[in-house]
Design a protein around this motif. Structure first.
Motif, PDB file in Angstrom:
ATOM      1  N   GLU A   1       0.863  -1.251  -0.165  1.00  0.00           N
ATOM      2  CA  GLU A   1       0.146   0.083  -0.067  1.00  0.00           C
ATOM      3  C   GLU A   1       0.875   1.086  -0.005  1.00  0.00           C
ATOM      4  O   GLU A   1       2.040   1.233   0.581  1.00  0.00           O
ATOM      5  N   LEU A   2       0.456   2.062  -0.839  1.00  0.00           N
ATOM      6  CA  LEU A   2       1.196   3.525  -0.776  1.00  0.00           C
ATOM      7  C   LEU A   2       1.033   4.376   0.347  1.00  0.00           C
ATOM      8  O   LEU A   2      -0.268   4.485   0.722  1.00  0.00           O
ATOM      9  N   ILE A   3       2.054   4.974   0.941  1.00  0.00           N
ATOM     10  CA  ILE A   3       2.056   5.451   2.171  1.00  0.00           C
ATOM     11  C   ILE A   3       1.930   7.156   1.727  1.00  0.00           C
ATOM     12  O   ILE A   3       2.328   7.492   0.516  1.00  0.00           O
ATOM     13  N   ASP A   4       1.153   7.761   2.583  1.00  0.00           N
ATOM     14  CA  ASP A   4       0.787   9.190   2.321  1.00  0.00           C
ATOM     15  C   ASP A   4       2.495   9.869   2.154  1.00  0.00           C
ATOM     16  O   ASP A   4       3.219   9.565   2.945  1.00  0.00           O
ATOM     17  N   LEU A   5       2.501  10.638   1.285  1.00  0.00           N
ATOM     18  CA  LEU A   5       3.599  11.112   0.928  1.00  0.00           C
ATOM     19  C   LEU A   5       3.520  12.760   0.880  1.00  0.00           C
ATOM     20  O   LEU A   5       2.694  13.282   0.200  1.00  0.00           O
TER      21      LEU A   5
ATOM     22  N   GLY B   1       9.155   0.043  -0.577  1.00  0.00           N
ATOM     23  CA  GLY B   1       7.919   0.397  -0.471  1.00  0.00           C
ATOM     24  C   GLY B   1       6.994   0.242  -1.611  1.00  0.00           C
ATOM     25  O   GLY B   1       5.663   0.583  -1.458  1.00  0.00           O
TER      26      GLY B   1
ATOM     27  N   HIS C   1       6.756   7.219  -9.490  1.00  0.00           N
ATOM     28  CA  HIS C   1       7.043   7.413  -8.033  1.00  0.00           C
ATOM     29  C   HIS C   1       8.610   8.148  -8.402  1.00  0.00           C
ATOM     30  O   HIS C   1       9.408   7.432  -9.106  1.00  0.00           O
TER      31      HIS C   1
END
Length: 389
Positions: free
Chosen positions: A34-38, A311, A337
């Protein structure tokens, strides 16, 4: 291709699709990361968007972007080919090849060549999009053809490498390497290095051929088959070889990444690693998207791992590209990304669309240009670090 091999490929198609999504048979129950908040620390600005058609989202095609003499060339499954201005995205010309495309474009010297699943090559004039010739080869084309002077070099899924006359499409020479009964869907595009042509094969070898004659100059195993089952023994080299000076860098699926001597194929160093997408280089490091979605940076001179970014595991990554101080990769969910070249940390993220990004992003004058599997073309410019972050 034999009926037996076709049957094996069909029986294992679901497994191979899991591979394409960045999974392996021991981890097919694990979901994509899952993509983390960036909070971005690199300024990225969208410049333009265009579309070249679609139809290839689920077919694992080898359609991408070619940059030549300051012009972008893109091709779509439905047969459309366009020449674009990389600064604005405006079309210089558009052509309909009237065939379903599967690979390309390969561009150089005023010639553009694309290929089909039926083994058809179509050559266009880069200045106008006018069709120059059409030729038939032995089997499916799943790698961009190489235009090299007065020759077009094409790799087909039956293990053959062919040289065609660039003016007429007539065959000049052919070479062949054994194809295992089971392999990944895809082939490595041929790469020009002086008077040599380098290509990876489903046998796990990288081979060098004389451009003029097709004679084999050397061959080096990069991915050696091992294990009890045919799935375990998959060992394709599907990614393009990267050449810089007298060195070549290659990576194989369930094999290794290696630095080779361009003149002999001698292995200077190698490390165990698996990739079917490929690698890219800067002056000091190489960057590779592994089969399970780990972006890895290594020192070019000895293969020492500098950093790994986990990630994006199981997100079916494209091969990486270098832009400024960042490395950029696409994923199966349509995200781009940006990673810091020195540390591997995420510095920016954008989503051009919701279709998979299989093709390697192209870099032109600090612009990142990407083609997704739905035919959408988007350009971004990355600038300075965001102040205070």
């Amino acid at each position: 291709m034999s009926n037996r091999r076709l049957a094996l490929a069909a029986a294992c198609s679901a497994w191979l699709l899991l591979l394409a999504a960045g999974c392996d048979k021991d981890k097919d129950a694990d979901p994509p990361a899952e993509l983390i908040d960036l909070e971005p620390t690199l300024e990225v600005r969208k410049l333009w968007a265009s579309s070249v058609g679609g139809g290839g989202e689920k077919l694992r095609l080898a359609l991408g972007i070619a940059l030549d003499q300051g012009v972008l060339y893109v091709a779509a499954r439905d047969g459309k080919v366009e020449a674009l201005d990389p600064a604005t995205g405006r079309a210089k010309w558009s052509a309909d090849t009237k065939v379903d495309l599967s690979a390309g474009p390969g561009v150089a010297g005023g010639l553009l060549v694309v290929g089909t699943n039926d083994g058809v090559l179509v050559a266009l004039e880069t200045a106008t999009g006018k069709r120059l010739w059409k030729a038939k080869v032995s089997s499916e084309v799943l790698a961009a053809p190489l235009v090299a002077g007065d020759r077009v070099i094409v790799r087909t899924v039956d293990g053959r490498l062919r040289s065609l006359d660039a003016a007429s499409g007539k065959e000049q020479w052919s070479a062949e390497e054994i194809v295992p009964r089971l392999s990944l869907r895809g082939t490595a595009p041929p790469v020009l290095a002086g008077e040599e042509v380098l290509a990876g094969f489903d046998s796990g070898k990288v081979m060098a051929f004389a451009l003029a004659t097709g004679d084999v100059l050397w061959q080096t195993p990069v991915a050696s088959p091992h294990g009890r089952s045919e799935l375990d023994r998959l060992s394709d080299v599907d990614a393009p070889v990267r050449v810089d000076g007298g060195d070549a860098y290659a990576v194989g699926f369930q094999g290794r990444v290696a630095m080779l001597a361009l003149d002999s194929g001698q292995v200077w160093w190698s490390k165990e690693l698996s990739s079917y997408r490929g690698l890219t280089l800067d002056n000091d490091q190489l960057y590779v998207s592994t089969s399970d979605g780990v972006v890895t940076a290594m020192r070019r001179r000895d293969g020492t791992v500098v950093w790994q970014q986990e990630g994006l595991k199981r997100r079916g990554l494209s091969a990486p590209a270098v832009v400024g101080n960042a490395v950029v990769v696409g994923d199966f969910d349509g995200y781009l990304h940006w990673l810091d070249r020195a540390t591997g940390k995420f510095v920016a993220r954008e989503r051009p669309g919701d279709a998979r990004i299989s093709a390697t992003p192209v870099v032109s004058d600090n612009r990142v240009i990407v083609l997704d599997d739905g035919g959408k073309v988007v350009a971004y410019r990355s600038g300075d670090k965001i102040a205070g972050r």
